[in-house]
Design a protein around this motif. Structure first.
Motif, PDB file in Angstrom:
ATOM      1  N   MET A  10       0.862  -1.271  -0.048  1.00 41.32           N
ATOM      2  CA  MET A  10       0.052  -0.005   0.023  1.00 41.32           C
ATOM      3  C   MET A  10       0.804   1.200  -0.024  1.00 41.32           C
ATOM      4  SD  MET A  10      -3.214   1.170   2.538  1.00 41.32           S
ATOM      5  CE  MET A  10      -4.275   0.060   1.874  1.00 41.32           C
ATOM      6  N   THR A  53       1.735   2.041  -3.687  1.00 40.39           N
ATOM      7  CA  THR A  53       0.691   2.078  -4.720  1.00 40.39           C
ATOM      8  C   THR A  53      -0.569   2.903  -4.300  1.00 40.39           C
ATOM      9  OG1 THR A  53      -0.713  -0.143  -3.992  1.00 40.39           O
ATOM     10  CG2 THR A  53       1.306  -0.294  -5.472  1.00 40.39           C
ATOM     11  N   GLY A  54      -0.761   3.099  -2.905  1.00 43.46           N
ATOM     12  CA  GLY A  54      -1.895   3.993  -2.256  1.00 43.46           C
ATOM     13  C   GLY A  54      -3.222   2.814  -2.470  1.00 43.46           C
ATOM     14  N   MET A  55      -3.041   1.586  -2.701  1.00 40.90           N
ATOM     15  CA  MET A  55      -4.353   0.671  -2.835  1.00 40.90           C
ATOM     16  C   MET A  55      -3.851  -0.491  -2.154  1.00 40.90           C
ATOM     17  SD  MET A  55      -4.991   0.803  -7.115  1.00 40.90           S
ATOM     18  CE  MET A  55      -3.215   1.004  -7.351  1.00 40.90           C
ATOM     19  N   GLU A  56      -5.179  -0.921  -1.640  1.00 38.51           N
ATOM     20  CA  GLU A  56      -5.116  -2.260  -0.867  1.00 38.51           C
ATOM     21  C   GLU A  56      -4.817  -3.404  -2.157  1.00 38.51           C
ATOM     22  OE1 GLU A  56      -5.523  -3.515   2.083  1.00 38.51           O
ATOM     23  OE2 GLU A  56      -6.684  -1.992   3.351  1.00 38.51           O
ATOM     24  N   THR A  57      -3.768  -4.482  -1.989  1.00 36.99           N
ATOM     25  CA  THR A  57      -3.571  -5.402  -2.493  1.00 36.99           C
ATOM     26  C   THR A  57      -4.637  -5.886  -2.991  1.00 36.99           C
ATOM     27  OG1 THR A  57      -1.467  -5.693  -1.271  1.00 36.99           O
ATOM     28  CG2 THR A  57      -2.051  -7.545  -2.928  1.00 36.99           C
ATOM     29  N   GLU A 107      -7.672  -5.132  -3.591  1.00 32.56           N
ATOM     30  CA  GLU A 107      -8.261  -4.210  -4.452  1.00 32.56           C
ATOM     31  C   GLU A 107      -7.641  -4.379  -5.969  1.00 32.56           C
ATOM     32  OE1 GLU A 107      -9.832  -0.276  -2.099  1.00 32.56           O
ATOM     33  OE2 GLU A 107      -7.884  -0.456  -3.079  1.00 32.56           O
ATOM     34  N   ILE A 108      -6.229  -4.379  -6.102  1.00 31.62           N
ATOM     35  CA  ILE A 108      -5.530  -4.616  -7.176  1.00 31.62           C
ATOM     36  C   ILE A 108      -5.759  -6.018  -7.722  1.00 31.62           C
ATOM     37  CG2 ILE A 108      -3.235  -4.870  -8.403  1.00 31.62           C
ATOM     38  CD1 ILE A 108      -2.209  -2.617  -6.063  1.00 31.62           C
TER      39      ILE A 108
END
Length: 344
Positions: free
Chosen positions: A172, A175-179, A181-182
């Protein structure tokens, strides 16, 4: 005290051992052990069958198979090949089981027979932090085939091969995203039949660092072992089966102190002058000893995780061992060495 006793580990077998050491029976949890004498591998299977068992163990319902390989940290290439073959054999059973479920659930599709099972491989972890880089390193060495099948059809790969795609989603902070979510986005677009996740784990016992491999059909909770809870990657969240592979690369600092105290207590038994101190400490159960250690080392060392000094070389070696197992699995050659031995 047992309920308050939180052990930092991703290994289901260590959770079960903790209850056994405190003489607590956990209903709904089955433990089986066997030993491969030829390859010197101890195989432990923990099956969590009920929600009550899952609550007590702190892990989802599912099967957790652990290979303990004391010599896995050594640089013996021949032995690592044997480990790869053993791991591939167990993974083949997991994948075949899920493939069978898929066919039985929807007989009209028969896609697994026609084009081979499609597997999305996810290498979890931070490539910049060596103890957490196992997943990315494994993915780097995989034989990826999905693009070849799309370009040339099934003729682009061997007949028995499975269709393989891979992703290293990072963490995170990068990327700023939850794994999760990706991975969900990739699953939605590419529509694989199942997900295979590789991650570095945390262990309770230092003797299992870089010497243990856990396989689970219950998915994975990234960062759970080090108290950093992220969104889960499971069949429920992804909509397709998730098989997780993990190797413990770090251990809680409190665990090291606790193990040292165990050795200290044993040493006290041989000392006439200090024997009384050992008797008092022996009266503590595992939970009480661990909580005492956490209080003694807080706040400076509490929450610190430790890894071996040769972790760079070890992670590269183990990542190759795991990737070789996966390449055998993907090529449809997993278990062939065992079949040859049976027919010989």
């Amino acid at each position: 005290m047992v309920e308050k006793y939180t052990i930092r580990t991703d290994l289901a077998m260590e959770q079960k051992e903790r209850f056994e050491s405190d003489h607590v029976e956990v209903s709904g949890v089955v433990l089986e052990e066997e030993y491969d004498e030829e390859r010197e591998i101890k195989i432990t299977t923990v099956r969590i069958e009920t929600e009550n068992g899952a609550k007590m163990m702190g892990k989802p319902v599912g099967t957790y198979l652990t290979l303990e390989v004391p010599d896995m940290a050594s640089a013996d290439d021949g032995y690592h090949r044997e480990i790869s073959e053993t791991l591939a054999g167990f993974l083949e059973k997991y994948v075949e089981n899920e493939e069978t479920k898929n066919r039985n659930a929807d007989n009209e599709k028969e896609h697994s027979k026609e084009k081979g099972c499609s597997i999305l491989t996810v290498g979890l972890g931070n490539r910049e932090v060596t103890p957490d880089a196992l997943g990315p390193y494994v993915v780097d060495q995989l034989n990826i085939t999905r693009h070849m099948v799309q370009e040339y059809g099934r003729y682009g790969v061997e007949e028995k091969s499975r269709i393989v795609s891979a992703i290293v989603p990072g963490v995170m902070a990068q990327t700023g995203m939850e794994t999760a979510e990706i991975v969900q986005g990739v699953v939605k677009e590419t529509k694989p039949d199942m997900i295979l996740v590789i991650d570095a784990l945390a262990a309770r016992s230092s003797k299992r660092l870089n010497r243990t491999i856990q396989i689970s059909d219950a998915g994975i909770h990234p960062g759970a072992g080090v108290g950093n809870h992220r969104s889960v990657i499971t069949k429920e969240t992804m909509g397709i089966p998730v098989i997780a592979i993990g190797v413990p690369t770090v251990v809680d600092a409190a665990t090291i102190v606790n193990d040292t105290m165990e050795n200290f207590i044993a040493a006290l038994e041989t000392s006439e002058n200090l024997k009384g101190v050992g008797v008092v400490l022996q009266g503590y159960n595992s939970a009480e000893k661990y909580e005492l250690v956490k209080e003694l080392i807080a706040p400076h060392l509490n929450g610190m995780f430790v890894t071996p000094k040769d972790i760079d070389e070890t992670i590269r070696r183990i990542s190759y061992t795991v990737s070789e197992a996966l390449n055998l699995l993907f090529s449809g050659k997993a278990g062939e060495s065992e079949k040859k031995e049976e027919t010989a």
